[in-house]
Scaffold this motif. Structure first.
Motif, PDB file in Angstrom:
ATOM      1  N   ASN A 129      51.005  68.177  60.237  1.00  0.00           N
ATOM      2  CA  ASN A 129      51.838  67.146  59.553  1.00  0.00           C
ATOM      3  C   ASN A 129      52.741  67.295  58.219  1.00  0.00           C
ATOM      4  O   ASN A 129      54.227  67.367  59.088  1.00  0.00           O
ATOM      5  N   LYS A 146      51.108  52.974  63.249  1.00  0.00           N
ATOM      6  CA  LYS A 146      49.773  53.996  62.188  1.00  0.00           C
ATOM      7  C   LYS A 146      48.535  54.451  63.631  1.00  0.00           C
ATOM      8  O   LYS A 146      48.165  53.683  64.176  1.00  0.00           O
ATOM      9  N   LEU A 147      48.160  55.062  62.844  1.00  0.00           N
ATOM     10  CA  LEU A 147      46.922  56.428  63.636  1.00  0.00           C
ATOM     11  C   LEU A 147      45.617  55.854  62.837  1.00  0.00           C
ATOM     12  O   LEU A 147      45.463  56.415  60.995  1.00  0.00           O
ATOM     13  N   LEU A 177      42.049  57.738  62.815  1.00  0.00           N
ATOM     14  CA  LEU A 177      41.541  58.986  62.764  1.00  0.00           C
ATOM     15  C   LEU A 177      39.895  58.694  62.483  1.00  0.00           C
ATOM     16  O   LEU A 177      39.322  58.423  61.713  1.00  0.00           O
ATOM     17  N   ALA A 186      50.719  60.928  69.213  1.00  0.00           N
ATOM     18  CA  ALA A 186      49.891  60.634  67.584  1.00  0.00           C
ATOM     19  C   ALA A 186      52.257  59.874  67.161  1.00  0.00           C
ATOM     20  O   ALA A 186      51.293  58.750  66.362  1.00  0.00           O
ATOM     21  N   LEU A 243      53.523  61.900  59.860  1.00  0.00           N
ATOM     22  CA  LEU A 243      52.140  61.107  60.238  1.00  0.00           C
ATOM     23  C   LEU A 243      51.443  59.748  59.357  1.00  0.00           C
ATOM     24  O   LEU A 243      51.140  60.685  57.672  1.00  0.00           O
ATOM     25  N   ASP A 244      51.264  58.888  59.927  1.00  0.00           N
ATOM     26  CA  ASP A 244      50.664  58.035  59.139  1.00  0.00           C
ATOM     27  C   ASP A 244      49.529  57.176  59.778  1.00  0.00           C
ATOM     28  O   ASP A 244      48.997  56.790  60.489  1.00  0.00           O
ATOM     29  N   TYR A 245      48.482  58.157  58.301  1.00  0.00           N
ATOM     30  CA  TYR A 245      46.818  58.333  58.888  1.00  0.00           C
ATOM     31  C   TYR A 245      45.980  57.108  57.712  1.00  0.00           C
ATOM     32  O   TYR A 245      45.860  57.944  56.829  1.00  0.00           O
ATOM     33  N   ASP A 246      45.209  56.692  58.585  1.00  0.00           N
ATOM     34  CA  ASP A 246      43.570  56.485  58.031  1.00  0.00           C
ATOM     35  C   ASP A 246      41.775  56.809  58.699  1.00  0.00           C
ATOM     36  O   ASP A 246      42.774  57.543  60.131  1.00  0.00           O
TER      37      ASP A 246
END
Length: 198
Positions: A123, A23-24, A26, A18, A130-133
């Motif tokens: 996190n 950019k992650l 999920l 990750a 972590l930057d996630y969407d």
């Protein structure tokens, strides 16, 4: 961009992967595969590897975001007691204990919501930033890095973690790629540096 499944206290290698992405995404919309880290994690217990499995309801739902947790047994209490028993003598368990226990104090209806609590806790506590969407639909083919099938709970990990001192190091050889909880309790604030160097 990397697409990842949403696990229950994922293995160390999950967070290492990750961190390699800017950019992650999920995955919410996949069909729920059984016997995976989506409803289990593996910690180190006094007798070796200890899988902690979240039971799910058999409602006919197949999409991950719709999978409900079963509370027919008091698994939350069992998981918490197992974690506490395994790690209470580790260097950093006491530091994280109160906020970690809060995860097991509130029942979530859906597995995705419980797993997200564990993801967000890591996190925050490990300061991974972590930057996630989330995915908006299921796409079999993903243009970025597709890590949805990278981790297998039934096979030995192909990732090699640098050994660190584990709670039961006097009894067992280093156990590779356990749940991130093992690293947090044993390494503490240096987790982010450790993960970044995998």
């Amino acid at each position: 961009m990397t697409v990842l499944p949403i696990f229950y206290f994922a293995p160390v290698s999950y967070f290492a992967l990750a961190l390699q992405s800017d950019k992650l995404l999920l995955e919410k919309w996949e069909n729920f595969p059984k016997q995976t880290y989506r409803n289990r994690c593996i910690i180190q217990g006094a007798n070796g590897k200890l899988p902690l499995i979240i039971p799910t309801e058999h409602t006919g739902a197949r999409i991950f975001k719709d999978i409900k947790i079963s509370y027919a047994s008091n698994w939350m209490n069992l998981h918490w007691k197992s974690i506490k028993s395994s790690y209470q003598s580790s260097p950093y368990f006491e530091y994280y204990q109160d906020s970690l226990k809060e995860i097991f104090d509130k029942k979530e209806t859906y597995l995705i919501d419980f797993n997200l609590k564990t993801f967000q806790w890591i996190n925050d506590k490990v300061k991974l930033n972590l930057d996630y969407d989330f995915t908006l639909e299921y796409n079999e083919f993903f243009e970025g890095k597709d890590a949805r099938e990278t981790f297998n709970a039934k096979k030995e990990s192909t990732f090699q973690n640098q050994p660190y001192i584990q709670v039961f190091s006097d009894r067992f050889e280093f156990m590779n790629d356990l749940s991130i909880l093992d690293l947090v309790c044993n390494v503490g604030p240096k987790c982010d540096t450790y993960i970044s160097n995998i």
